[in-house]
Design a protein around this motif. Structure first.
Motif, PDB file in Angstrom:
ATOM      1  N   THR A   1       0.837  -1.201   0.000  1.00  0.00           N
ATOM      2  CA  THR A   1       0.000   0.000   0.000  1.00  0.00           C
ATOM      3  C   THR A   1       0.868   1.246   0.000  1.00  0.00           C
ATOM      4  O   THR A   1       1.896   1.300   0.680  1.00  0.00           O
ATOM      5  N   ASN A   2       0.457   2.239  -0.772  1.00  0.00           N
ATOM      6  CA  ASN A   2       1.136   3.533  -0.769  1.00  0.00           C
ATOM      7  C   ASN A   2       0.776   4.355   0.462  1.00  0.00           C
ATOM      8  O   ASN A   2       1.405   5.374   0.735  1.00  0.00           O
ATOM      9  N   ASN A   3      -0.248   3.946   1.188  1.00  0.00           N
ATOM     10  CA  ASN A   3      -0.677   4.677   2.376  1.00  0.00           C
ATOM     11  C   ASN A   3       0.377   4.523   3.473  1.00  0.00           C
ATOM     12  O   ASN A   3       0.723   3.408   3.856  1.00  0.00           O
ATOM     13  N   SER A   4       0.869   5.651   3.984  1.00  0.00           N
ATOM     14  CA  SER A   4       1.920   5.617   5.010  1.00  0.00           C
ATOM     15  C   SER A   4       1.392   5.969   6.400  1.00  0.00           C
ATOM     16  O   SER A   4       2.173   6.101   7.342  1.00  0.00           O
ATOM     17  N   ILE A   5       0.084   6.109   6.541  1.00  0.00           N
ATOM     18  CA  ILE A   5      -0.487   6.539   7.821  1.00  0.00           C
ATOM     19  C   ILE A   5      -0.336   5.462   8.885  1.00  0.00           C
ATOM     20  O   ILE A   5       0.020   5.745  10.030  1.00  0.00           O
ATOM     21  N   TYR A   6      -0.595   4.203   8.508  1.00  0.00           N
ATOM     22  CA  TYR A   6      -0.694   3.138   9.503  1.00  0.00           C
ATOM     23  C   TYR A   6       0.534   2.241   9.519  1.00  0.00           C
ATOM     24  O   TYR A   6       1.183   2.017   8.492  1.00  0.00           O
ATOM     25  N   THR A   7       0.837   1.690  10.691  1.00  0.00           N
ATOM     26  CA  THR A   7       1.852   0.654  10.798  1.00  0.00           C
ATOM     27  C   THR A   7       1.258  -0.665  10.299  1.00  0.00           C
ATOM     28  O   THR A   7       0.025  -0.812  10.220  1.00  0.00           O
ATOM     29  N   PRO A   8       2.098  -1.648   9.970  1.00  0.00           N
ATOM     30  CA  PRO A   8       1.550  -2.957   9.599  1.00  0.00           C
ATOM     31  C   PRO A   8       0.650  -3.543  10.677  1.00  0.00           C
ATOM     32  O   PRO A   8      -0.357  -4.186  10.361  1.00  0.00           O
ATOM     33  N   ARG A   9       0.972  -3.318  11.944  1.00  0.00           N
ATOM     34  CA  ARG A   9       0.116  -3.820  13.022  1.00  0.00           C
ATOM     35  C   ARG A   9      -1.249  -3.151  12.975  1.00  0.00           C
ATOM     36  O   ARG A   9      -2.287  -3.806  13.151  1.00  0.00           O
ATOM     37  N   ASP A  10      -1.263  -1.837  12.746  1.00  0.00           N
ATOM     38  CA  ASP A  10      -2.534  -1.119  12.625  1.00  0.00           C
ATOM     39  C   ASP A  10      -3.363  -1.683  11.475  1.00  0.00           C
ATOM     40  O   ASP A  10      -4.575  -1.921  11.617  1.00  0.00           O
ATOM     41  N   LEU A  11      -2.714  -1.871  10.317  1.00  0.00           N
ATOM     42  CA  LEU A  11      -3.427  -2.349   9.143  1.00  0.00           C
ATOM     43  C   LEU A  11      -3.925  -3.776   9.350  1.00  0.00           C
ATOM     44  O   LEU A  11      -5.032  -4.115   8.915  1.00  0.00           O
TER      45      LEU A  11
ATOM     46  N   VAL B   1      12.014  22.728  -5.423  1.00  0.00           N
ATOM     47  CA  VAL B   1      12.681  21.429  -5.241  1.00  0.00           C
ATOM     48  C   VAL B   1      11.672  20.297  -5.412  1.00  0.00           C
ATOM     49  O   VAL B   1      10.654  20.262  -4.723  1.00  0.00           O
ATOM     50  N   GLU B   2      11.961  19.387  -6.326  1.00  0.00           N
ATOM     51  CA  GLU B   2      11.116  18.221  -6.521  1.00  0.00           C
ATOM     52  C   GLU B   2      11.493  17.137  -5.510  1.00  0.00           C
ATOM     53  O   GLU B   2      12.675  16.915  -5.245  1.00  0.00           O
ATOM     54  N   PRO B   3      10.518  16.427  -4.951  1.00  0.00           N
ATOM     55  CA  PRO B   3      10.854  15.339  -4.024  1.00  0.00           C
ATOM     56  C   PRO B   3      11.268  14.076  -4.767  1.00  0.00           C
ATOM     57  O   PRO B   3      10.978  13.917  -5.960  1.00  0.00           O
ATOM     58  N   TYR B   4      11.919  13.187  -4.049  1.00  0.00           N
ATOM     59  CA  TYR B   4      12.112  11.827  -4.545  1.00  0.00           C
ATOM     60  C   TYR B   4      10.976  10.995  -3.967  1.00  0.00           C
ATOM     61  O   TYR B   4      10.846  10.885  -2.741  1.00  0.00           O
ATOM     62  N   PHE B   5      10.147  10.431  -4.850  1.00  0.00           N
ATOM     63  CA  PHE B   5       9.016   9.609  -4.426  1.00  0.00           C
ATOM     64  C   PHE B   5       9.458   8.151  -4.320  1.00  0.00           C
ATOM     65  O   PHE B   5       9.972   7.584  -5.285  1.00  0.00           O
ATOM     66  N   VAL B   6       9.228   7.532  -3.166  1.00  0.00           N
ATOM     67  CA  VAL B   6       9.660   6.154  -2.941  1.00  0.00           C
ATOM     68  C   VAL B   6       8.592   5.149  -3.358  1.00  0.00           C
ATOM     69  O   VAL B   6       8.891   4.094  -3.928  1.00  0.00           O
ATOM     70  N   GLY B   7       7.336   5.440  -3.084  1.00  0.00           N
ATOM     71  CA  GLY B   7       6.255   4.486  -3.346  1.00  0.00           C
ATOM     72  C   GLY B   7       5.922   4.341  -4.815  1.00  0.00           C
ATOM     73  O   GLY B   7       6.521   4.982  -5.689  1.00  0.00           O
ATOM     74  N   LYS B   8       4.951   3.473  -5.096  1.00  0.00           N
ATOM     75  CA  LYS B   8       4.512   3.247  -6.474  1.00  0.00           C
ATOM     76  C   LYS B   8       4.116   4.570  -7.134  1.00  0.00           C
ATOM     77  O   LYS B   8       3.513   5.403  -6.470  1.00  0.00           O
ATOM     78  N   PRO B   9       4.484   4.783  -8.412  1.00  0.00           N
ATOM     79  CA  PRO B   9       4.977   3.796  -9.380  1.00  0.00           C
ATOM     80  C   PRO B   9       6.493   3.599  -9.419  1.00  0.00           C
ATOM     81  O   PRO B   9       7.001   2.995 -10.371  1.00  0.00           O
ATOM     82  N   ASN B  10       7.228   4.088  -8.438  1.00  0.00           N
ATOM     83  CA  ASN B  10       8.659   3.807  -8.388  1.00  0.00           C
ATOM     84  C   ASN B  10       8.863   2.295  -8.245  1.00  0.00           C
ATOM     85  O   ASN B  10       8.408   1.707  -7.264  1.00  0.00           O
TER      86      ASN B  10
END
Length: 259
Positions: free
Chosen positions: A46-56, A177-186
């Motif tokens: 998931t691209n969602n960064s709000i929750y930890t794996p335990r939360d999800l 300044v452009e960010p470096y995006f880590v999540g999909k579609p990277n």
């Protein structure tokens, strides 16, 4: 996909593939149960960064979907792994929720607003003007700009919500300044998921509901891809893209017997 190597591991997106607007996509529970019973390694991405794996894990269990905590791979985890590889033991000013801050703490990062190595932007439901101003000033002062994912909007029962990509655009407009995006579609997120499973691209399938993120990143990482029509992308939209999924399915229910 029948002409390829046997499938030994699976990657699947979460929203639009397993769940849709807070409910299980029909067949998704049986799909996950079959994966678990097969013993084949898999990860839910998931691209969602709000929750930890335990939360999800707890949130999914609450609607009847039993996904092990260790089988959940978020853009927050991918971001933390990326930063640890780039600058171990670094510092970051973070705009985000527990999923992101916990992941960074776990790799030994120090969270600070005093000359950090990075400004890291993730999802949150409470973006503040003060925090955005701080981020802009730190980037102008030399901090590197990282964003967990480029999604401009996210789903909710009430309609679309602005997501990290939209807020990143605001910061870019103010700083240049452009960010470096880590999540999909990277495809980096896919490669890190493969490494986590000790899996190989030629025997792994990526399932997603979005051509512009899931299918693109899976293809660029060398995976076979399945587009499911249970989420955002419709059948009529597939031909608009210059690349194609390996297969189109109505939902993961069509894939159960192939595990």
């Amino acid at each position: 996909m029948a002409d390829s190597k046997p499938v030994e591991s699976w990657l699947t997106d979460m929203d639009g593939v397993l769940v849709h607007e807070g409910t299980i996509v029909p067949g998704a529970d049986e799909f996950i149960n079959r994966l678990r019973a097969s013993g084949k390694p898999f990860l839910v991405l998931t691209n969602n960064s709000i929750y930890t794996p335990r939360d999800l894990h707890a949130r999914l269990a609450g609607i009847g979907l039993d996904v092990p905590e260790e089988a959940i791979w978020t853009s927050a985890l991918a971001t933390a792994k990326f930063l640890h590889g780039q600058r171990p033991g670094g510092t970051a000013y973070v705009i985000g929720e527990a999923g992101l801050t916990t992941a960074l703490h776990q790799v030994g990062y120090i969270l600070t607003d005093s000359s950090p190595d990075y400004v890291v932007l993730g999802e949150t439901r409470s973006y503040s003007f003060e925090a955005l101003t701080k981020a802009i000033r730190l980037i102008n002062a030399g901090a590197r700009f990282i964003c967990t994912n480029p999604d401009e909007t996210g789903p909710s029962p009430e309609g679309v919500l602005p997501a990290a990509g939209s807020v990143a655009a605001l910061i870019t407009k103010a700083t240049g300044v452009e960010p470096y995006f880590v999540g999909k579609p990277n495809p980096l997120m896919m490669r890190e998921a493969l490494n986590a499973l000790n899996a190989h691209s030629e025997s792994t399938v990526m399932i997603g509901d979005r051509m512009d993120t899931d299918i693109k990143s899976g293809m660029e990482a060398g995976l076979r891809t399945v587009l499911v029509l249970s989420g955002l992308t419709q059948q009529s939209e597939v031909e608009r893209y210059p690349y194609r999924p390996s297969r189109v399915a109505k939902s993961v229910a069509e894939l159960i017997d192939e595990i």
